[in-house]
Design an enzyme around this catalytic site. Structure first.
Site, PDB file in Angstrom:
ATOM      1  N   GLU A 177     -20.361  12.339 -20.641  1.00 24.01           N
ATOM      2  CA  GLU A 177     -18.905  12.385 -20.782  1.00 24.01           C
ATOM      3  C   GLU A 177     -18.369  11.271 -21.691  1.00 24.01           C
ATOM      4  O   GLU A 177     -17.198  10.919 -21.635  1.00 24.01           O
ATOM      5  CB  GLU A 177     -18.252  12.299 -19.399  1.00 24.01           C
TER       6      GLU A 177
ATOM      7  N   SER B 174     -17.209  16.480 -14.707  1.00 21.20           N
ATOM      8  CA  SER B 174     -16.581  17.261 -15.778  1.00 21.20           C
ATOM      9  C   SER B 174     -17.229  18.625 -15.986  1.00 21.20           C
ATOM     10  O   SER B 174     -17.255  19.160 -17.095  1.00 21.20           O
ATOM     11  CB  SER B 174     -16.593  16.485 -17.103  1.00 21.20           C
TER      12      SER B 174
ATOM     13  N   TYR C 192     -11.033  19.804 -21.597  1.00 21.04           N
ATOM     14  CA  TYR C 192     -10.714  18.793 -22.598  1.00 21.04           C
ATOM     15  C   TYR C 192     -10.294  19.331 -23.964  1.00 21.04           C
ATOM     16  O   TYR C 192      -9.782  18.568 -24.782  1.00 21.04           O
ATOM     17  CB  TYR C 192     -11.907  17.847 -22.760  1.00 21.04           C
TER      18      TYR C 192
ATOM     19  N   ARG D  84      -8.644  12.257  -7.770  1.00 20.80           N
ATOM     20  CA  ARG D  84      -8.156  13.629  -7.905  1.00 20.80           C
ATOM     21  C   ARG D  84      -9.116  14.562  -7.180  1.00 20.80           C
ATOM     22  O   ARG D  84     -10.326  14.505  -7.401  1.00 20.80           O
ATOM     23  CB  ARG D  84      -8.057  14.040  -9.376  1.00 20.80           C
TER      24      ARG D  84
ATOM     25  N   ASP E 170     -10.346  18.440  -6.323  1.00 21.83           N
ATOM     26  CA  ASP E 170     -10.363  19.794  -6.873  1.00 21.83           C
ATOM     27  C   ASP E 170     -10.678  20.794  -5.773  1.00 21.83           C
ATOM     28  O   ASP E 170     -11.557  20.558  -4.932  1.00 21.83           O
ATOM     29  CB  ASP E 170     -11.399  19.906  -7.985  1.00 21.83           C
TER      30      ASP E 170
ATOM     31  N   GLU F  91     -14.637  18.865  -4.757  1.00 21.73           N
ATOM     32  CA  GLU F  91     -15.099  17.506  -5.002  1.00 21.73           C
ATOM     33  C   GLU F  91     -13.910  16.576  -5.203  1.00 21.73           C
ATOM     34  O   GLU F  91     -12.774  17.026  -5.407  1.00 21.73           O
ATOM     35  CB  GLU F  91     -16.011  17.451  -6.230  1.00 21.73           C
TER      36      GLU F  91
ATOM     37  N   ASN G 180     -12.776  13.315  -7.623  1.00 18.37           N
ATOM     38  CA  ASN G 180     -13.047  12.544  -8.830  1.00 18.37           C
ATOM     39  C   ASN G 180     -12.461  11.147  -8.658  1.00 18.37           C
ATOM     40  O   ASN G 180     -11.237  10.997  -8.553  1.00 18.37           O
ATOM     41  CB  ASN G 180     -12.408  13.217 -10.049  1.00 18.37           C
TER      42      ASN G 180
ATOM     43  N   GLY H  54      -9.670  11.866 -15.424  1.00 14.90           N
ATOM     44  CA  GLY H  54      -9.454  11.763 -16.863  1.00 14.90           C
ATOM     45  C   GLY H  54      -8.057  11.279 -17.199  1.00 14.90           C
ATOM     46  O   GLY H  54      -7.093  11.540 -16.484  1.00 14.90           O
TER      47      GLY H  54
END
Length: 305
Positions: free
Chosen positions: A14, A142, A208, A247, A249, A266, A268, A272
């Site tokens: 990443e 990601s 992205y 964050r 998901d 999951e 994070n 990002g």
């Protein structure tokens, strides 16, 4: 004036995303009035440590992926006794290990998908669970290395033979429906966003690339689901012991009608911070500018020694 070193780049899959996040953060922190020292991270750990001498007042960790959000750089910064943004060693390491994180979430009573860990040899030989299912690396972010195996898809053996993420893979039941996400700042869940990806799922390019996905905020879901998602995101953040921002998901399966099923995929610990990222978007939705968000992270920076 507080002096802040921004770590970005790194050596994970990443890296390119981290470079963009870091560049955004550097501009934002300067706009917020900080003295900023950009530190582009590569393979030379000694050079990184040298770049942090003299010690900054804080490190803004804008690294993503392995060695950036798995507890590795967090341990180095703890050793150097430098406060840093986001979570510490333990929550970072657990969140990055999908199997360990799922075990912790299940123990906390949070809704997770059925899953198992299989060897690459087992994956090559046969389907490890009924289709459709998802194949994931155990320690990547990601959506790197993620595949959805549906009926009629004959790629399984090919995927196994080309697997480059260690001797095992995690397979997980595929949850139909919609992708939603919730960011957390400290003790506050921000908002619920629905992600409508341009591909079959919210993969690396959808996350992205410009136009890779459409974000609907607030998500058009039943109020009971929105409140549940925010509650689960905050509880997951707390169960891991996260600091700063995270964050979570989710998959929301409403294919058989409302209210449907909410499943945590999951957390994070290093969300990002690119122009198309979800945490800054949710913060802006609530009136928090990007410089203010980055400044909040710096002021919440901690050293865990």
């Amino acid at each position: 004036m507080k002096r802040v070193a921004v770590l970005y780049g790194g050596i994970s899959a990443e890296r390119e995303v981290s470079l963009v996040s870091g560049q955004q953060v550097i501009v934002a922190l300067r706009d917020a009035g900080y003295e900023v020292v950009p530190v582009e991270v590569g393979h030379d750990l000694g050079a990184l440590i040298g770049a942090l001498d003299p010690k900054p007042d804080a490190v803004f960790n804008a690294l993503h992926g392995r060695f950036g959000e798995d507890g590795a750089i967090q341990g180095v910064l703890d050793w150097l006794n430098i406060p840093y943004t986001h979570s510490g060693v333990r929550p970072s390491a657990i969140a990055m290990d999908k199997v360990a994180a799922k075990a912790l979430f299940a123990a906390a009573g949070l809704p997770v998908a059925r899953h198992k860990v299989v060897t690459v040899v087992e994956l090559e030989e046969a389907d490890p669970m009924p289709r459709p299912y998802v194949i994931k690396p155990q320690n990547e972010g990601s959506s790197v290395g993620v595949y959805i195996m549906k009926n009629g898809d004959n790629r399984r053996a090919e995927i196994a033979r080309g697997w480059s993420f260690g001797p095992t893979a995690m397979v997980e039941e595929f949850i139909p429906g919609r992708e939603i996400t919730v960011a957390v700042m400290g003790d506050r869940a921000l908002a619920v966003t629905e992600i409508k990806a341009s591909h079959d799922f919210y993969d690396y390019e959808s996350k992205y690339a410009e136009g890779g996905s459409t974000h609907v905020i607030p998500a058009e879901v039943p109020q009971i689901i929105a409140e549940a998602a925010k509650d689960v995101a905050l509880r997951a953040h707390q169960a891991l012991g996260c600091s700063g921002a995270s964050r979570s998901d989710f998959r929301y399966d409403d294919t058989e009608g409302a209210p449907g099923r909410l499943v945590l995929l999951e957390v994070n610990t290093q969300p990002g911070l690119t122009p198309v990222s979800l945490l800054p978007e949710q913060a802006a939705h609530l009136g928090i500018s990007f410089p203010a968000l980055c400044a909040w992270m710096v002021e919440a920076a901690q050293c865990r020694v």
